[in-house]
Design a protein around this motif. Structure first.
Motif, short mmCIF file in Angstrom:
data_model
loop_
_atom_site.label_atom_id
_atom_site.label_comp_id
_atom_site.label_asym_id
_atom_site.label_seq_id
_atom_site.Cartn_x
_atom_site.Cartn_y
_atom_site.Cartn_z
N MET A 56 -19.98 12.29 1.42
CA MET A 56 -18.59 12.48 1.11
C MET A 56 -17.98 11.12 0.79
N GLU A 57 -17.19 11.09 -0.29
CA GLU A 57 -16.58 9.83 -0.71
C GLU A 57 -15.17 9.72 -0.11
N ILE A 58 -14.95 8.61 0.57
CA ILE A 58 -13.66 8.30 1.16
C ILE A 58 -13.22 6.94 0.63
N LYS A 59 -11.95 6.83 0.25
CA LYS A 59 -11.44 5.58 -0.30
C LYS A 59 -10.39 4.98 0.64
N ALA A 60 -10.48 3.68 0.80
CA ALA A 60 -9.47 2.92 1.55
C ALA A 60 -8.74 2.04 0.55
N LEU A 61 -7.44 2.22 0.44
CA LEU A 61 -6.60 1.41 -0.44
C LEU A 61 -5.82 0.45 0.44
N ILE A 62 -6.03 -0.85 0.22
CA ILE A 62 -5.45 -1.88 1.08
C ILE A 62 -4.49 -2.73 0.25
N THR A 63 -3.25 -2.83 0.74
CA THR A 63 -2.22 -3.61 0.05
C THR A 63 -1.56 -4.57 1.04
N LEU A 64 -0.96 -5.60 0.48
CA LEU A 64 -0.18 -6.51 1.32
C LEU A 64 1.10 -5.81 1.76
N LYS A 65 1.52 -6.08 2.98
CA LYS A 65 2.76 -5.51 3.48
C LYS A 65 3.95 -6.06 2.68
N ASN A 66 5.02 -5.28 2.64
CA ASN A 66 6.24 -5.77 2.00
C ASN A 66 6.69 -7.05 2.66
N GLY A 67 7.08 -8.02 1.86
CA GLY A 67 7.54 -9.30 2.38
C GLY A 67 6.46 -10.37 2.44
N VAL A 68 5.19 -9.98 2.32
CA VAL A 68 4.10 -10.96 2.30
C VAL A 68 3.95 -11.45 0.87
N LEU A 69 3.94 -12.76 0.68
CA LEU A 69 3.82 -13.32 -0.66
C LEU A 69 2.50 -12.93 -1.30
N ASP A 70 2.56 -12.55 -2.57
CA ASP A 70 1.39 -12.13 -3.32
C ASP A 70 1.34 -12.91 -4.63
N PRO A 71 0.80 -14.14 -4.60
CA PRO A 71 0.83 -14.98 -5.80
C PRO A 71 0.04 -14.40 -6.98
N GLN A 72 -1.01 -13.67 -6.71
CA GLN A 72 -1.79 -13.07 -7.80
C GLN A 72 -0.96 -12.00 -8.53
N ALA A 73 -0.27 -11.17 -7.79
CA ALA A 73 0.58 -10.15 -8.40
C ALA A 73 1.73 -10.80 -9.16
N LYS A 74 2.28 -11.88 -8.62
CA LYS A 74 3.36 -12.59 -9.29
C LYS A 74 2.88 -13.17 -10.61
N ALA A 75 1.67 -13.72 -10.65
CA ALA A 75 1.11 -14.27 -11.88
C ALA A 75 0.89 -13.17 -12.92
N ILE A 76 0.42 -12.02 -12.48
CA ILE A 76 0.23 -10.90 -13.40
C ILE A 76 1.57 -10.44 -13.96
N HIS A 77 2.57 -10.37 -13.10
CA HIS A 77 3.91 -9.96 -13.53
C HIS A 77 4.45 -10.91 -14.60
N HIS A 78 4.33 -12.20 -14.36
CA HIS A 78 4.79 -13.19 -15.34
C HIS A 78 4.02 -13.07 -16.66
N ALA A 79 2.72 -12.84 -16.57
CA ALA A 79 1.91 -12.69 -17.79
C ALA A 79 2.32 -11.46 -18.58
#
Length: 79
Positions: A1-24
Protein backbone atom coordinates in the motif's frame (compact mmCIF):
# COMPACT_ATOMS: atom_id res chain seq x y z
CA UNK A 1 0.00 0.00 0.00
CA UNK A 2 1.33 3.42 -0.96
CA UNK A 3 1.26 6.10 1.72
CA UNK A 4 2.56 9.64 1.17
CA UNK A 5 3.93 12.05 3.74
CA UNK A 6 3.86 15.70 2.68
CA UNK A 7 6.17 17.82 4.83
CA UNK A 8 6.12 21.62 4.81
CA UNK A 9 7.66 24.36 6.87
CA UNK A 10 5.36 25.81 9.51
CA UNK A 11 3.90 29.26 8.91
CA UNK A 12 6.36 31.90 10.03
CA UNK A 13 9.47 29.80 9.38
CA UNK A 14 11.68 31.45 6.76
CA UNK A 15 11.81 29.54 3.47
CA UNK A 16 14.58 31.06 1.32
CA UNK A 17 14.18 28.49 -1.46
CA UNK A 18 10.47 29.27 -1.86
CA UNK A 19 11.26 33.00 -1.77
CA UNK A 20 13.82 32.57 -4.58
CA UNK A 21 11.30 30.64 -6.68
CA UNK A 22 8.69 33.34 -6.07
CA UNK A 23 11.09 36.08 -7.20
CA UNK A 24 12.05 34.06 -10.29
CA UNK A 25 8.40 33.55 -11.23
CA UNK A 26 7.72 37.27 -10.88
CA UNK A 27 10.79 38.03 -12.99
CA UNK A 28 9.30 35.82 -15.71
CA UNK A 29 6.03 37.79 -15.60
CA UNK A 30 4.01 35.21 -13.67
CA UNK A 31 2.52 38.09 -11.72
CA UNK A 32 -0.52 36.26 -10.36
CA UNK A 33 1.60 34.16 -7.98
CA UNK A 34 0.87 35.51 -4.52
CA UNK A 35 3.05 33.15 -2.48
CA UNK A 36 5.18 30.01 -2.86
CA UNK A 37 5.58 27.27 -0.28
CA UNK A 38 8.06 24.44 -0.73
CA UNK A 39 7.30 20.91 0.40
CA UNK A 40 8.91 17.52 0.34
CA UNK A 41 6.93 14.42 -0.43
CA UNK A 42 8.02 11.03 0.85
CA UNK A 43 6.31 8.06 -0.79
CA UNK A 44 6.36 4.89 1.28
CA UNK A 45 5.29 1.42 0.20
CA UNK A 46 3.88 -0.19 3.35
CA UNK A 47 3.34 -3.95 3.58
CA UNK A 48 -0.12 -3.91 5.14
CA UNK A 49 -3.73 -4.58 4.19
CA UNK A 50 -5.05 -2.36 6.99
CA UNK A 51 -5.20 1.21 5.66
CA UNK A 52 -5.78 2.89 9.02
CA UNK A 53 -2.87 0.98 10.60
CA UNK A 54 -0.55 1.89 7.70
CA UNK A 55 -1.50 5.57 7.96
CA UNK A 56 -0.94 5.52 11.73
CA UNK A 57 2.45 3.89 11.21
CA UNK A 58 3.54 6.59 8.73
CA UNK A 59 2.27 9.31 11.07
CA UNK A 60 4.48 7.82 13.78
CA UNK A 61 7.42 7.78 11.33
CA UNK A 62 6.84 11.48 10.62
CA UNK A 63 6.55 12.35 14.30
CA UNK A 64 9.72 10.46 15.27
CA UNK A 65 11.99 10.70 12.23
CA UNK A 66 10.79 12.10 8.90
CA UNK A 67 9.70 15.59 9.99
CA UNK A 68 11.32 18.09 12.29
CA UNK A 69 8.13 18.88 14.18
CA UNK A 70 9.65 22.01 15.72
CA UNK A 71 9.67 23.78 12.35
CA UNK A 72 7.71 21.45 10.03
CA UNK A 73 4.14 20.27 9.64
CA UNK A 74 3.21 17.04 7.94
CA UNK A 75 0.18 15.48 6.31
CA UNK A 76 -0.19 11.76 5.66
CA UNK A 77 -2.38 10.62 2.76
CA UNK A 78 -3.17 7.41 0.92
CA UNK A 79 -5.01 6.96 -2.34
Amino acid sequence: MEIKALITLKNGVLDPQAKAIHHALLAHNFNNVKNVKMAKQIVLEIDSNDKSHAIAEVEKMCQELLANTVIEDYTVVSE
